[in-house]
Scaffold this active site. Structure first.
Site, mmCIF file in Angstrom:
data_model
loop_
_atom_site.group_PDB
_atom_site.id
_atom_site.type_symbol
_atom_site.label_atom_id
_atom_site.label_comp_id
_atom_site.label_asym_id
_atom_site.label_seq_id
_atom_site.Cartn_x
_atom_site.Cartn_y
_atom_site.Cartn_z
ATOM 1 C CD GLN A 142 -4.386 -6.564 3.560
ATOM 2 O OE1 GLN A 142 -5.430 -6.084 3.161
ATOM 3 N NE2 GLN A 142 -4.316 -7.305 4.640
ATOM 4 N N GLY A 143 0.496 -6.431 2.046
ATOM 5 C CA GLY A 143 1.633 -6.427 2.975
ATOM 6 C C GLY A 143 1.364 -5.534 4.165
ATOM 7 C CD GLU A 155 -8.875 -12.713 21.528
ATOM 8 O OE1 GLU A 155 -8.456 -12.683 20.351
ATOM 9 O OE2 GLU A 155 -9.463 -13.699 22.009
ATOM 10 C CB SER A 187 0.852 -9.011 9.512
ATOM 11 O OG SER A 187 -0.504 -8.871 9.816
ATOM 12 C CD GLU A 206 -18.091 -5.893 1.387
ATOM 13 O OE1 GLU A 206 -19.208 -6.140 1.859
ATOM 14 O OE2 GLU A 206 -17.912 -5.119 0.436
ATOM 15 C CB SER A 263 -7.292 -11.251 16.966
ATOM 16 O OG SER A 263 -7.226 -10.246 17.970
#
Lengths: 355, 394
Positions: B126-127, B382, B129, B244, B380
């Site tokens: 999965q590209g 956060e 980031s 999911e 994340s």
């Protein structure tokens, strides 16, 4: 529907109490009876509604949310369960009917001074004429102030435990009345050779059976606490939106947003734990039920002070005042977590059963 | 709210259990139980067995070869796989690229990719980031420019899980630089062997290398490999990340930890553990079990379709707590193992670097270190808290 109605009915409870319009607020015991709340758990053959524990938990949530001081869990949930368990025949029907209608209110007196959360009584009952003579002491009797009678566990000798109904007007019962830190009324009592008639003994029971009835009250107290904590989170989030510092609402600051989110997640996890316990309650055996209730208790009260305390903290100074409601949630959960066993007590019970 | 497993659910659980007992290769389960990631070659036979049974893709619609299970059945399957030490396989293809292709892909793309994915013959990475686009994903810079029948892709991806063993990347790239950042993105399938694609593995603190840097210099991709309409990539990515909702609870893994921790306390490896400490670890284990019971019900509430504003926040809350509990479980194992954790270990199977050094704790250690990634990937903690705040309180 039950929830909405209860929320409306209880809405002004705290404000009314603060104004001094009545020690217990506007929604008195009579009102609870008229709404059918006292009859919820009483069996149908005794004029009750034979209701679901889930309905009771919804009410308990709303009472916690509203900071209600009525002894609903002690005098409706627990007392009804004890009488239903132990009493028999016409006496059982009469007592349950009178409790469900609100005509008579009883307070369970299970715990004793210096015995923490042990249920095995040291209060003794010996036969005396046709009746019994009661000696010993009970402590922290929620709902004891103003009750018509106490439901007292006492040792009948040889480890046999009886449940007695002792009318408060008996001259040999010495109550000490005081307020708890959540502003509720409670009493301790000394029984000095209290003479009771033969029908004061509702029946013989076991500590295990009492513990089972207590588990319903424990769940109700967890629900009460959940309602209180969810309200504390709401009040806090609303406050951050209105309080301005540094030229903007406090709600703009991510550190504060995230603190509220953590409070929310913790409170919502208590709801999940409560649902787990309800599911087990419906289908589980005794061990499973105990385990699920203790699990819910640990989950609830491990988190409760952290959530309620953070609600105080995020308000700043106003959160410390008695005038403002948020600090009362902290005081309430401190009493609740010591009511039917504390976190350590229930963690130990959970671990014994986990084996 | 009431939810109980039906008799059919319990029968399903029994069927899954007996299938796992009969078919899961013991060597695979041992490696997984020890805490090491299985590799593509070692999990391939397992995926083929699942494929033959029709169970390879729990999350896909049945018409595309998915298992066609209810949410509760999917949850039971995940839980039982966790308890049986069954490994994950081809994660990106099965959980991310596959569902996106089922939902948004053209019939040609579905025809070309879905069956090989199911069989484990076609792995995806999965590209998403990039070095300058982590939590702020919409600011990504990799471009895909239309040139005749192709798109030409240029840019750089990072933290790309499985890129070193994948056949294709599901690549999020900018196809329109003139509109606001979210509106100009597309998802496009890029063969990893296309000229101009270079993969460089990144060694991570857990002693393994699952993530990579991917450098893309003018890689040409057929135009029909773009999924759906151009510039609809953000919608697809949101679908993918929300697809999911409850997987990030890690309940299968958490149940696995809870089951094995008491045995670890009594293991020969922990010889000399003082009784008082063992008691404290048992209490930590009990507290974790209580928290996991609640987390499980947070998941069941979502699966049972509980409604209201809290539903939007539930996936984020579950993800935050799931990662935190994994770390607590793994950290508890570190505490129990004590000095056994200290010796450094080799990259594969935890063979000790020095002959005679104790190898047994290596898998537990690598897992502990790896779980810190769970607080970062997929948004994340956060970012998840931001989502909860804006869903419930703003």
């Amino acid at each position: 529907m039950l929830r909405d109605g209860a929320r409306r009915y209880l809405a002004d409870d705290f404000a009314t109490r603060r104004r001094g319009d009545g020690a217990a607020g506007s929604a008195g015991w009579r009102g609870y009876a008229d709404l059918g709340w006292l009859a919820l758990l009483a069996p149908e053959d005794a004029g009750g509604l034979g209701g679901d524990i889930e309905d009771v938990l919804i009410l308990a949530e709303e009472m916690g949310r509203a900071l209600s001081l009525q002894p609903y869990i002690a005098s409706a949930v627990l007392a009804t369960g004890l009488v239903d368990l132990v009493a028999a025949g016409q006496q059982r029907l009469d007592l349950l009917g009178a409790m469900a209608s609100g005509d008579r209110r009883f307070a369970p007196a299970l715990y004793e001074p210096g015995r923490r959360y042990r249920l095995e009584p040291e209060v003794r009952a010996v036969t005396s004429g046709a009746g019994y003579r009661l000696s010993g002491a009970k402590s922290l009797i929620a709902g004891g102030a103003g009750a018509d009678g106490l439901l007292v566990t006492a040792l009948l000798g040889d480890g046999v435990v009886g449940l007695f109904l002792a009318a408060m007007e008996n001259a040999a019962i010495f109550p000490t009345r005081y307020a708890t830190i959540d502003d509720a009324d409670t009493i301790d009592v000394r029984f000095e050779q209290v003479e009771l008639g033969p029908d004061a003994l509702l029946g013989i029971t076991t500590i295990d059976a009492i513990d089972d009835v207590l588990d319903e009250a424990r769940l109700a107290l967890c629900a009460d606490t959940l309602g209180a904590l969810e309200r504390a989170v709401e009040i806090t989030a609303d406050y951050l939106k209105t309080r301005t510092q540094f030229g903007q609402p406090l709600a703009n600051f991510q550190a504060l947003q995230h603190s509220v989110v953590e409070m929310y997640i913790d409170a919502d996890s208590i709801r999940s734990s409560l649902y787990n316990a309800i599911a087990v309650f419906d289908r589980g055996g005794r061990e499973d039920r105990r385990r699920a209730v203790s699990s819910c208790w640990v989950k609830t009260f491990d988190a409760a002070k952290g959530i309620a305390g953070m609600a105080v903290h995020l308000h700043g100074g106003i959160g410390m005042t008695t005038e403002y409601p948020v600090g009362h949630y902290l005081r309430r959960v401190m009493v609740s977590e010591r009511s039917f066993g504390d976190v350590e007590h229930h963690l130990a019970r959970y671990m014994e059963l986990a084996g | 709210m009431k939810l109980a497993f039906s008799a059919e659910d319990e029968a399903f659980r029994a069927e899954v259990r007996s299938f796992l007992a009969a078919e899961l290769p013991p060597g695979l389960a041992r490696r997984e139980a020890a805490g090491f990631h299985n590799k593509r070659a070692t999990v391939h036979p397992w995926q083929q067995k699942l494929c033959a049974k029709g169970w390879a893709a729990p999350n896909w619609p049945a018409e595309f070869g998915g298992a066609g299970w209810s949410p509760i059945q999917r949850y039971i399957f995940e839980l039982e796989c966790g308890l049986a030490n069954a490994p994950e396989y081809s994660l990106i293809a099965m959980s991310m690229a596959g569902p996106v292709l089922c939902r948004f892909g053209s019939p040609e793309l579905q025809q070309e990719f879905l069956e090989p994915m199911l069989k484990g013959d076609c792995w995806f990475c999965q590209g998403f980031s990039e070095p300058q686009a982590g939590s702020d994903l919409a600011s990504l810079r990799t471009r895909a420019v239309r040139d005749g029948d192709d798109y030409v892709i240029t840019g750089q991806k990072i933290w790309t899980t499985d890129a070193h063993m994948a056949d294709y990347m599901i690549c999020l790239a900018r196809t329109d630089a003139e509109v606001k950042p979210q509106a100009g993105l597309s998802m496009i399938i890029m063969p990893m062997d296309a000229p101009g694609v270079t993969v460089r593995p990144i060694d991570t603190i857990d002693g393994d290398a699952h993530v990579n840097e991917v450098f893309i210099e003018d890689a040409r991709v057929p135009a029909h490999y773009l999924i759906g309409e151009p510039n609809s990539g953000w919608t697809q990515a949101k679908y993918l990340l929300g697809h999911e909702r409850t997987h990030n609870a890690y309940l299968g893994m958490l149940r696995r930890y809870l089951a094995r921790i008491p045995a670890l306390i009594d293991d020969e490896l922990c010889r000399g553990l003082p009784a008082a400490e063992a008691g404290e670890y048992r209490r930590r284990h009990a507290r974790l079990a209580i928290d996991v019971d609640a987390l499980e019900w947070s998941v069941l509430r979502v699966l049972a379709g509980e409604e209201g504003p809290a539903l939007g926040a539930a996936a984020s809350a579950i993800s935050i707590r799931g990662a935190a509990y994994l770390l607590r479980a793994a950290d508890l194992e570190m505490a129990i193992l004590g000095p056994q954790v200290v010796p450094r270990f080799g990259p594969d199977d935890g063979a000790p670097l020095v002959a005679g050094a104790p190898p047994a704790a290596a898998g537990r250690t690598t897992q502990y270190l790896y779980w810190w990634a769970a607080t970062i990937f997929g948004g994340s903690d956060e970012i998840q808290r931001n989502i909860i705040w804006s869903t419930l309180f703003r």
